[in-house]
Write an enzyme that holds these catalytic residues in place. Structure first.
Site, PDB file in Angstrom:
ATOM      1  N   GLU A  49       0.853  -1.162  -0.036  1.00 28.56           N
ATOM      2  CA  GLU A  49       0.185  -0.054   0.103  1.00 28.56           C
ATOM      3  C   GLU A  49       0.963   1.350   0.007  1.00 28.56           C
ATOM      4  O   GLU A  49       1.763   1.393   0.830  1.00 28.56           O
ATOM      5  CB  GLU A  49      -1.015   0.073   1.354  1.00 28.56           C
ATOM      6  CG  GLU A  49      -2.199  -0.736   1.035  1.00 28.56           C
ATOM      7  CD  GLU A  49      -2.974  -0.418   2.278  1.00 28.56           C
ATOM      8  OE1 GLU A  49      -2.972   0.561   3.073  1.00 28.56           O
ATOM      9  OE2 GLU A  49      -3.978  -1.362   2.414  1.00 28.56           O
ATOM     10  N   ASP A  60      -6.489   9.845   9.019  1.00 31.35           N
ATOM     11  CA  ASP A  60      -5.032   9.372   9.639  1.00 31.35           C
ATOM     12  C   ASP A  60      -4.730   9.841  10.794  1.00 31.35           C
ATOM     13  O   ASP A  60      -4.891  10.800  11.147  1.00 31.35           O
ATOM     14  CB  ASP A  60      -3.948   9.797   8.627  1.00 31.35           C
ATOM     15  CG  ASP A  60      -4.242   8.957   6.983  1.00 31.35           C
ATOM     16  OD1 ASP A  60      -4.410   7.651   7.306  1.00 31.35           O
ATOM     17  OD2 ASP A  60      -4.128   9.747   6.399  1.00 31.35           O
TER      18      ASP A  60
END
Length: 263
Positions: A49, A60
């Protein structure tokens, strides 16, 4: 069949679970990021990823946010992110690469242009966290038409009414977010995750991969035992943030991959 589909078929035939590693493209700078990415397959990573740096990464936690800031301050762009994929493809034609990020940089590039460039660079799938299923015509459907998997997130709050909508145009695999909140915020418990994975698998034939909060080989093994694989991101990014040489980062990644592959 995409590289992602082929990888899961290969793992399934071998009776193994997938280990997925997340790194932020360009963290801490382009050259060191490329060195780490190129070393991930030999460290046991089944799927890479590759984070696309963005100025407002709302899903995040601080570890990934700071990684994105470091990358942007070092001059990282969407074009340079695709270049990392191009460089990996010169020596590795098999390891799937999933580009993970937010829609704004893609929209700014232009969807048609971006998809053409991503495909040419060797990107196999997309995770775009701020595009819900209601916006599938924006990117999901064009991406699938271009031969890229579009991977959707399911969460503890994705109830049975919402789940079919989440799954309807998903391909490659389903990414189950094991905790509520942001990346790296807490550690998942396999006993809590197992019923949710089973619920999702009852609704789709796609592999279900679990991420968020996995930090140790034992945790990777525990999660992989109840899913089709496990994702580790923040723990790897933390190693990079400490300024460790690529070889040390990759050694740490290998311990995690070994844990997942014991499952």
């Amino acid at each position: 069949m995409t590289r992602i589909d082929a990888k899961f078929a290969e793992l399934n035939a071998a009776g193994k679970k997938a280990f997925v590693a997340y790194v932020m493209a360009g963290d801490p700078d382009y050259d060191r990021s490329l060195e780490i990415v190129k070393g991930l397959p030999d460290a046991g990573v089944d799927i890479i990823e590759l984070g696309l740096p963005f100025t407002d990464p709302m899903a995040d936690g601080s570890t990934i946010q700071l990684a994105g800031q470091r990358a942007l301050e070092a001059g990282m762009t969407l074009e340079k992110t695709l270049n990392i994929a191009r460089e990996l493809r010169k020596t590795d034609e098999k390891t799937p690469i999933v580009l993970m990020g937010y829609y704004n940089p893609i929209y700014s590039r232009g969807v048609e242009t971006f998809l053409k460039e991503a495909q040419e660079a060797g990107i196999d799938g997309l995770i775009v966290v701020d595009l819900p299923p209601e916006e599938d015509v924006e990117l999901c459907i064009p991406a699938q038409a271009a031969g890229l998997n579009f991977i959707r997130l399911a969460t503890p709050t994705t109830d049975n009414k919402r789940l079919p909508k989440v799954l309807q145009n998903t391909s490659g695999f389903v990414y189950y977010v094991s905790i509520t909140g942001i990346t790296g915020a807490a550690a998942p418990e396999a006993s809590d995750v197992a019923p949710e994975v089973a619920r999702i698998k009852s609704a789709t034939d796609l592999p279900v991969i679990v991420g968020f909060g996995v930090r140790t080989p034992d945790m990777a093994q525990g999660i992989a035992e109840i899913a089709d694989g496990v994702v580790v991101g923040s723990a790897i990014v933390s190693e990079i943030a400490e300024g460790k040489p690529a070889a040390n980062v990759l050694s740490f990644v290998k311990t995690l991959a070994d844990g997942a592959h014991r499952a």
